[in-house]
Design a protein around this motif. Structure first.
Motif, mmCIF file in Angstrom:
data_model
loop_
_atom_site.group_PDB
_atom_site.id
_atom_site.type_symbol
_atom_site.label_atom_id
_atom_site.label_comp_id
_atom_site.label_asym_id
_atom_site.label_seq_id
_atom_site.Cartn_x
_atom_site.Cartn_y
_atom_site.Cartn_z
ATOM 1 N N ALA A 124 0.822 -1.201 0.000
ATOM 2 C CA ALA A 124 0.000 0.000 0.000
ATOM 3 C C ALA A 124 0.859 1.256 0.000
ATOM 4 O O ALA A 124 0.530 2.248 -0.669
ATOM 5 N N GLU A 125 1.951 1.222 0.729
ATOM 6 C CA GLU A 125 2.835 2.387 0.767
ATOM 7 C C GLU A 125 3.378 2.710 -0.623
ATOM 8 O O GLU A 125 3.479 3.881 -1.008
ATOM 9 N N ASP A 126 3.718 1.691 -1.391
ATOM 10 C CA ASP A 126 4.192 1.924 -2.760
ATOM 11 C C ASP A 126 3.080 2.488 -3.635
ATOM 12 O O ASP A 126 3.299 3.400 -4.443
ATOM 13 N N ILE A 127 1.870 1.944 -3.481
ATOM 14 C CA ILE A 127 0.729 2.451 -4.255
ATOM 15 C C ILE A 127 0.506 3.928 -3.949
ATOM 16 O O ILE A 127 0.330 4.757 -4.861
ATOM 17 N N ILE A 128 0.510 4.282 -2.675
ATOM 18 C CA ILE A 128 0.289 5.669 -2.277
ATOM 19 C C ILE A 128 1.393 6.566 -2.822
ATOM 20 O O ILE A 128 1.126 7.684 -3.287
ATOM 21 N N ALA A 129 2.646 6.092 -2.781
ATOM 22 C CA ALA A 129 3.765 6.892 -3.296
ATOM 23 C C ALA A 129 3.606 7.158 -4.791
ATOM 24 O O ALA A 129 3.845 8.281 -5.265
ATOM 25 N N TYR A 130 3.199 6.135 -5.553
ATOM 26 C CA TYR A 130 2.989 6.326 -6.993
ATOM 27 C C TYR A 130 1.805 7.255 -7.241
ATOM 28 O O TYR A 130 1.835 8.081 -8.166
ATOM 29 N N MET A 131 0.751 7.146 -6.441
ATOM 30 C CA MET A 131 -0.396 8.049 -6.576
ATOM 31 C C MET A 131 0.027 9.491 -6.311
ATOM 32 O O MET A 131 -0.326 10.405 -7.075
ATOM 33 N N ASP A 132 0.772 9.704 -5.222
ATOM 34 C CA ASP A 132 1.202 11.052 -4.858
ATOM 35 C C ASP A 132 2.089 11.667 -5.935
ATOM 36 O O ASP A 132 2.070 12.887 -6.147
ATOM 37 N N ALA A 133 2.858 10.812 -6.614
ATOM 38 C CA ALA A 133 3.755 11.297 -7.676
ATOM 39 C C ALA A 133 3.044 11.436 -9.022
ATOM 40 O O ALA A 133 3.644 11.896 -9.992
ATOM 41 N N GLY A 134 1.775 11.018 -9.074
ATOM 42 C CA GLY A 134 1.040 11.079 -10.332
ATOM 43 C C GLY A 134 1.509 10.066 -11.357
ATOM 44 O O GLY A 134 1.251 10.221 -12.561
ATOM 45 N N ARG A 135 2.158 9.016 -10.901
ATOM 46 C CA ARG A 135 2.701 8.007 -11.808
ATOM 47 C C ARG A 135 1.765 6.793 -11.832
ATOM 48 O O ARG A 135 2.084 5.725 -11.314
ATOM 49 N N THR A 136 0.605 6.990 -12.406
ATOM 50 C CA THR A 136 -0.419 5.955 -12.423
ATOM 51 C C THR A 136 -0.872 5.654 -13.846
ATOM 52 O O THR A 136 -0.834 6.516 -14.725
ATOM 53 N N LEU A 137 -1.331 4.420 -14.024
ATOM 54 C CA LEU A 137 -1.967 3.989 -15.263
ATOM 55 C C LEU A 137 -3.394 3.577 -14.935
ATOM 56 O O LEU A 137 -3.663 3.049 -13.857
ATOM 57 N N PRO A 138 -4.329 3.778 -15.862
ATOM 58 C CA PRO A 138 -5.738 3.523 -15.551
ATOM 59 C C PRO A 138 -6.121 2.053 -15.625
ATOM 60 O O PRO A 138 -5.500 1.267 -16.339
#
Length: 434
Positions: free
Chosen positions: A373-387
């Protein structure tokens, strides 16, 4: 011989599987609670909840028991487990008249399918609190029809200790980097991948999503394929995506099509492989099987453009929705309000089910959700997401399940690349006819 730890792991997983096993004609685990109170008249009516997420069945059971004890509302909780196809089972129940009061839909295409049955929840106090990433899938014509269960994401989960043992000092975020890491792991006597390709959803929902999500304009590409102005065959991203699949097969176990979810988790937890394609929802099981496992997420790259590839696929799997014509409609909405606002509901989300909150007012609680979850949150905060995109496909999971069959044929060597993409096209072209 199997290690003692593996034997214990398998026993634990068998217990998990038994708890999730299908029960009766409903193919689920049904729990109906009676409080110590004497319930009569309207208070004796039952709120029926149909849960799709077997990983949190135990925690949700405890939560609904507590809610019932506090309110006197009788609850029947039914979990779709043991190989149950939630979408198909939900349709069966509606066709038979056995409609749950509170259930889940996936948004986008699935919202279109179910909208006529759903209560408009726009006026609920939590509706304005939904994370922006979670809002579009459950919103139509400006109206909100569901509460997101949680933010989730997936990629390659990797064992950091095994990476260190192989001398891998940096996380691979490109296809070449992933291949180099696999080669180093193999040279160190460590199997790089544990592939759970017996599961249709691992293939048809998640792995296939990668090929869509990495298109230059994913939503536009889906619309163009749907309209016939674009094809799967000849698409460079799909061709590159097949290189990724081939890499996992080359450096994975010999029987990926015989490896189901539980076996995949058991082998990874026991250290038999360094990577597996899975998501943040596995944290609960991994904590039970190997609580000291040092793990994290890697992206699923299809080329060597690090800037484009270093992203995780993050979204909402399903949304709580309320049956519009239910006699228990107000009780169902009250339960969702309690879930979003009470200490017990928030504790369930963060501490017990270990879910990443999809409501802004619920803090993610640093460190308590686990490393995935911490990695998911970090990627979300950085805007590095795919739909997440399969919710937009014509036919939704009826389409992805058919596409997964063709992927299994490819993995098993029955068909080649060109034939696979041709089969994808055939399935897609006929999806609207079903």
């Amino acid at each position: 011989m199997m290690s003692k730890r593996l034997i214990l792991t398998i026993i634990a997983l068998l217990l998990i599987a038994a708890a999730a096993a299908a029960c009766g004609a409903k193919n689920g685990v049904v729990e109906e609670y009676d409080t110590a109170r004497t319930l009569t008249g309207d208070s004796a009516r039952t709120l029926k909840i149909f849960n799709f997420k077997v990983e949190m069945a135990e925690q949700l059971s405890a939560l609904t028991r507590r809610y019932q004890e506090e309110t006197g509302v009788r609850i029947e909780l039914d979990t779709c487990g043991g190989g149950c196809d939630y979408s198909a089972e939900l349709k069966t129940r509606f066709n038979s008249g056995d409609k749950p009061d509170l259930f889940f839909v996936a948004g986008f295409t699935d919202l279109d399918l179910w909208q006529e049955y759903l209560e408009d929840l726009t006026g609920e106090p939590w509706a304005g609190d939904i994370q922006e990433l979670a809002r579009p899938a459950i919103t139509k014509d400006g109206r909100v029809y569901g509460m997101p269960l949680a933010m989730e994401g997936w990629g390659f989960i990797y064992n950091k200790d095994l990476f260190r043992k192989a001398g891998i000092e940096s996380e691979p975020v490109t296809l070449s980097g992933l291949r180099a890491a696999a080669q180093r792991l193999e040279a160190a006597g460590i199997r790089p991948f544990e592939n759970g390709y017996a599961e249709w959803w691992v293939l048809g929902n998640h792995l296939l999503n990668t090929a869509f999500a990495l298109q230059p304009a994913p939503e536009d590409y889906i619309e163009r394929v749907s309209s016939g102005s674009a094809k799967f065959t000849g698409n460079t991203t799909f061709e590159a995506w097949l290189d990724l699949i081939d890499l996992t097969l080359e450096y994975g176990q010999e029987t990926p099509l015989q490896t189901d979810y539980y076996t995949q988790i058991a082998h990874f937890a026991d250290g038999q492989a360094a990577m597996m394609q899975q998501g943040s929802w596995t944290q609960l099981q991994l904590d039970k099987l190997a609580p000291d496992l040092d793990i994290g997420f890697l992206p699923m790259p299809v080329n060597d453009n690090a800037e484009e590839m270093d992203k995780l696929q993050i979204g909402v799997a399903n949304y709580w929705v309320v049956l519009k014509n239910s006699r228990m409609k107000e009780e169902a909405k009250a339960f969702l309000r309690w879930l979003a606002s009470s200490d017990a509901g928030r504790t369930f989300i963060v501490d017990e089910a270990r879910l990443i909150p999809a409501l802004k007012s619920i803090p993610a609680a640093d460190g308590r959700l686990g490393p995935l979850a911490e990695d998911i949150i970090a990627y979300m905060d950085a805007g590095r997401t795919l739909p997440w995109l399969w919710q937009r496909y014509p036919g939704y999971e009826a389409t992805t399940s058919q596409m997964s069959v063709q992927m299994q044929a490819y993995i098993g060597g029955q068909i080649g690349r060109e034939r696979l993409l041709e089969e994808f096209q055939r399935i897609w072209d006929t999806a609207g006819e079903k």
